[in-house]
Design a protein around this motif. Sequence first.
Motif, PDB file in Angstrom:
ATOM      1  N   ASP A 239       0.842  -1.208   0.000  1.00  0.00           N
ATOM      2  CA  ASP A 239       0.000   0.000   0.000  1.00  0.00           C
ATOM      3  C   ASP A 239       0.872   1.251   0.000  1.00  0.00           C
ATOM      4  O   ASP A 239       0.598   2.229  -0.729  1.00  0.00           O
ATOM      5  CB  ASP A 239      -0.929   0.040   1.223  1.00  0.00           C
ATOM      6  N   GLU A 240       1.932   1.220   0.814  1.00  0.00           N
ATOM      7  CA  GLU A 240       2.828   2.376   0.875  1.00  0.00           C
ATOM      8  C   GLU A 240       3.506   2.592  -0.484  1.00  0.00           C
ATOM      9  O   GLU A 240       3.612   3.714  -0.971  1.00  0.00           O
ATOM     10  CB  GLU A 240       3.870   2.181   1.981  1.00  0.00           C
ATOM     11  N   GLU A 241       3.967   1.474  -1.080  1.00  0.00           N
ATOM     12  CA  GLU A 241       4.582   1.579  -2.411  1.00  0.00           C
ATOM     13  C   GLU A 241       3.573   2.097  -3.419  1.00  0.00           C
ATOM     14  O   GLU A 241       3.894   2.947  -4.260  1.00  0.00           O
ATOM     15  CB  GLU A 241       5.101   0.201  -2.872  1.00  0.00           C
TER      16      GLU A 241
ATOM     17  N   ARG B  22       1.499   6.108  -6.691  1.00  0.00           N
ATOM     18  CA  ARG B  22       0.351   6.929  -7.122  1.00  0.00           C
ATOM     19  C   ARG B  22       0.707   8.414  -7.046  1.00  0.00           C
ATOM     20  O   ARG B  22       0.384   9.199  -7.942  1.00  0.00           O
ATOM     21  CB  ARG B  22      -0.851   6.613  -6.240  1.00  0.00           C
ATOM     22  N   LYS B  23       1.380   8.789  -5.925  1.00  0.00           N
ATOM     23  CA  LYS B  23       1.766  10.191  -5.781  1.00  0.00           C
ATOM     24  C   LYS B  23       2.720  10.589  -6.918  1.00  0.00           C
ATOM     25  O   LYS B  23       2.595  11.656  -7.521  1.00  0.00           O
ATOM     26  CB  LYS B  23       2.442  10.430  -4.429  1.00  0.00           C
ATOM     27  N   ILE B  24       3.662   9.663  -7.167  1.00  0.00           N
ATOM     28  CA  ILE B  24       4.620   9.945  -8.243  1.00  0.00           C
ATOM     29  C   ILE B  24       3.881  10.018  -9.570  1.00  0.00           C
ATOM     30  O   ILE B  24       4.117  10.922 -10.383  1.00  0.00           O
ATOM     31  CB  ILE B  24       5.743   8.882  -8.272  1.00  0.00           C
ATOM     32  N   ALA B  25       2.981   9.078  -9.780  1.00  0.00           N
ATOM     33  CA  ALA B  25       2.215   9.059 -11.018  1.00  0.00           C
ATOM     34  C   ALA B  25       1.346  10.301 -11.107  1.00  0.00           C
ATOM     35  O   ALA B  25       1.165  10.883 -12.185  1.00  0.00           O
ATOM     36  CB  ALA B  25       1.372   7.784 -11.098  1.00  0.00           C
ATOM     37  N   LEU B  26       0.758  10.746 -10.004  1.00  0.00           N
ATOM     38  CA  LEU B  26      -0.098  11.945  -9.992  1.00  0.00           C
ATOM     39  C   LEU B  26       0.748  13.179 -10.283  1.00  0.00           C
ATOM     40  O   LEU B  26       0.339  14.056 -11.074  1.00  0.00           O
ATOM     41  CB  LEU B  26      -0.779  12.065  -8.625  1.00  0.00           C
ATOM     42  N   GLU B  27       1.943  13.229  -9.659  1.00  0.00           N
ATOM     43  CA  GLU B  27       2.828  14.364  -9.913  1.00  0.00           C
ATOM     44  C   GLU B  27       3.259  14.367 -11.371  1.00  0.00           C
ATOM     45  O   GLU B  27       3.302  15.406 -12.016  1.00  0.00           O
ATOM     46  CB  GLU B  27       4.065  14.294  -8.995  1.00  0.00           C
TER      47      GLU B  27
ATOM     48  N   LYS C 228       2.430  17.084 -13.972  1.00  0.00           N
ATOM     49  CA  LYS C 228       3.513  17.711 -14.710  1.00  0.00           C
ATOM     50  C   LYS C 228       3.261  17.618 -16.211  1.00  0.00           C
ATOM     51  O   LYS C 228       3.435  18.600 -16.951  1.00  0.00           O
ATOM     52  CB  LYS C 228       4.825  17.012 -14.353  1.00  0.00           C
ATOM     53  N   VAL C 229       2.787  16.414 -16.615  1.00  0.00           N
ATOM     54  CA  VAL C 229       2.505  16.224 -18.039  1.00  0.00           C
ATOM     55  C   VAL C 229       1.351  17.120 -18.433  1.00  0.00           C
ATOM     56  O   VAL C 229       1.351  17.736 -19.515  1.00  0.00           O
ATOM     57  CB  VAL C 229       2.218  14.754 -18.336  1.00  0.00           C
TER      58      VAL C 229
END
Length: 196
Positions: free
Chosen positions: A165-167, A172-177, A181-182
């Motif tokens: 879940d943490e990963e 998800r946060k990285i993907a959302l960022e 960004k995109v």
Amino acid sequence: MKTKILILIVIVFSSTSLFSQSTKKFIDTGSVKNQFDYLISKSYKYKNYKSVKTNWLYKLKTNVTDSISALKKEITIANSTINSQNKTIDSLKLAVNSSKETVNSLNTKIQSISLLGLQFNKETFKTIVFSFIAILAVLLLFFITKFKQSNNLTTQTKQALKELDEEFETHRKIALEREQKVRRQLQDELNKQKKD
């Protein structure tokens, strides 16, 4: 001479009284055997025969008859006593047998235990109960071991799920960022193209 006659009369009367006392003794006392012995010893001898007074014979006959009657009564009483005692002995034997049966029954009850309507010997019952307890103890240990294994597995799985879940949250946060960004870049490009 008168004195001699007087002495003779006194002697005759005294011997008669002594004779009557001895007869009284013969008549009233002694066993039948003693009475016969007395009769034989006091009877008169004539050649090879004995002469016995008839009143003595009649008295002896009466005494013997009375003795026989008394003995018959004693025998009857003794027989009735024996019969009564035999009945008592028989009833006591029955009571003893009944008591023995009761004792045996109570011993059987004491030595056995009733479970679900079945009679078990105490030793058999103890064996069954201790076997049942041993089986339950083995099963308890088995289930405790299985529970610990399952609990460890569940704990490990929860830990792995938490890490996952943490990963996932990090991803998800990285993907959302990245997506933001995109989008910004896309928006910036769109804005640039609109300006141009």
